[in-house]
Design an enzyme around this catalytic site. Structure first.
Site, PDB file in Angstrom:
ATOM      1  N   TYR A 114      -1.092   3.628   7.457  1.00  0.00           N
ATOM      2  CA  TYR A 114      -1.764   4.443   6.448  1.00  0.00           C
ATOM      3  C   TYR A 114      -0.919   4.435   5.176  1.00  0.00           C
ATOM      4  O   TYR A 114       0.301   4.597   5.224  1.00  0.00           O
ATOM      5  CB  TYR A 114      -1.939   5.875   6.962  1.00  0.00           C
ATOM      6  CG  TYR A 114      -2.492   6.829   5.931  1.00  0.00           C
ATOM      7  CD1 TYR A 114      -3.861   6.981   5.763  1.00  0.00           C
ATOM      8  CD2 TYR A 114      -1.633   7.580   5.121  1.00  0.00           C
ATOM      9  CE1 TYR A 114      -4.364   7.856   4.814  1.00  0.00           C
ATOM     10  CE2 TYR A 114      -2.137   8.452   4.172  1.00  0.00           C
ATOM     11  CZ  TYR A 114      -3.494   8.583   4.024  1.00  0.00           C
ATOM     12  OH  TYR A 114      -3.992   9.453   3.084  1.00  0.00           O
ATOM     13  N   HIS A 115      -1.563   4.256   4.024  1.00  0.00           N
ATOM     14  CA  HIS A 115      -0.874   4.109   2.747  1.00  0.00           C
ATOM     15  C   HIS A 115      -0.743   5.458   2.058  1.00  0.00           C
ATOM     16  O   HIS A 115      -1.730   6.040   1.608  1.00  0.00           O
ATOM     17  CB  HIS A 115      -1.651   3.139   1.855  1.00  0.00           C
ATOM     18  CG  HIS A 115      -0.841   2.533   0.755  1.00  0.00           C
ATOM     19  ND1 HIS A 115      -0.084   3.270  -0.117  1.00  0.00           N
ATOM     20  CD2 HIS A 115      -0.674   1.230   0.378  1.00  0.00           C
ATOM     21  CE1 HIS A 115       0.506   2.464  -0.987  1.00  0.00           C
ATOM     22  NE2 HIS A 115       0.160   1.222  -0.701  1.00  0.00           N
TER      23      HIS A 115
END
Length: 316
Positions: A114-115
């Site tokens: 997840y960014h």
């Protein structure tokens, strides 16, 4: 001419100091002295304490750094940067990793994460993996990173590339670890406190995993969106601007010293006959499960700060 100017300047300075009101200066010093004692000196001491902690973390890896420089200058540079990032992560965020054993000691694997607004977690993970496991994680970065003046060499040394499906398959075929955030800049800037995954219809990483026939390891870092934030106002307009220009023209604020814990899930192996869409959905579901398991939703900064400074560390 020059001597005359110097003499004249000296005379003027002497006249200025003679006219100073010593009593007034003493009063000003008396007024600001409590401020110096109460705020400035403690801040300086705090900086020295943090610098000392960072130095000791780097010193811990001194033998590995010495060996790296003797072997290869760029390997030494990478490990020095890794020591700096590892120390910064420990001092600022009490950074921990849960499930690092899920990364293979050798052989290829694709890390899907997840960014966050600023993906400092992958920097810390890359540093820890290089120092603790001796493995360099290759990464896919957005194109705009390579247009920032002075960054190209850093991207090259750290093996960060824009990444096509074929180039990613090639990296994995050489038994490397590769990290990809399918949500990219869009997820970083426009996700929310519920950690919504914003992959859309992207299937590139799934095609890579299926073609290379490698396991996918989901990765999520607790509180990563609380370390840096983007403002809520003007988000719709900024989103439209981003979609049109592909430039991250969005204000970012932080850095908040929240607790960061990276969690690695169990490897997900491609099944024969899987389509890229099916495999993407499977990985997304596993990553969402990892988020729900480890992140308190909706997230907020005060609670994350409490977790950093008052809750007992999980790996203590």
């Amino acid at each position: 001419m020059i001597l005359d100017n110097v003499t004249d300047l000296t005379a003027r300075l002497w006249e200025y100091f003679r006219e100073l009101d010593i009593d007034y200066l003493s009063w000003v010093l008396w007024v600001i002295y409590p401020v110096i004692i109460s705020f400035i000196l403690p801040a300086i001491i705090l900086v020295f304490l943090y610098a000392s902690a960072l130095f000791l973390v780097i010193f811990h890896y001194r033998e590995r750094l010495r060996a790296a420089y003797q072997h290869d200058i760029w390997d030494g540079a990478r490990k020095t940067l890794a020591a700096l990032w590892s120390g910064q992560g420990f001092v600022t965020h009490g950074f921990e990793i849960d499930g690092l054993d899920n990364l293979p000691e050798e052989g290829p694997a694709l890390i899907i994460y997840y960014h966050g607004v600023v993906p400092i977690d992958i920097y810390y993970v890359m540093a820890k993996c290089l120092l603790e496991k001796g493995r360099l994680i290759h990464a896919v970065g957005d194109n705009f990173l390579f247009r920032i003046p002075g960054w190209r060499k850093m991207m090259e040394v750290l093996n960060v590339t824009p990444g096509t499906v074929q180039s990613c398959v090639d990296v994995l075929s050489r038994d490397n670890l590769l990290a990809i955030a399918p949500g990219g800049v869009r997820e970083a800037l426009f996700s929310d406190e519920n950690y919504s995954i914003m992959w859309g219809k992207r299937t590139g990483f799934a095609k890579v995993a299926l073609q290379a026939n490698v396991p996918v390891i989901p990765m999520f870092t607790e509180n990563v969106r609380e370390a840096f934030r983007t403002p809520q106002w003007g988000r719709t307009l900024l989103r439209r601007l981003y979609e049109y220009t592909r430039l991250p023209i969005v204000p970012i604020y932080g850095i908040f010293p929240v607790k960061l814990v990276t969690h690695f899930g169990e490897p997900i192996y491609p099944e024969p006959g899987s389509t890229p869409e099916d495999f993407r959905d499977l990985v997304q579901t596993q990553l969402e499960d990892l988020i729900r398991k480890h992140q308190r939703l909706p997230s907020n900064i005060p609670r994350s700060l409490f977790q950093r400074f008052w809750e007992k560390p999980k790996n203590s």
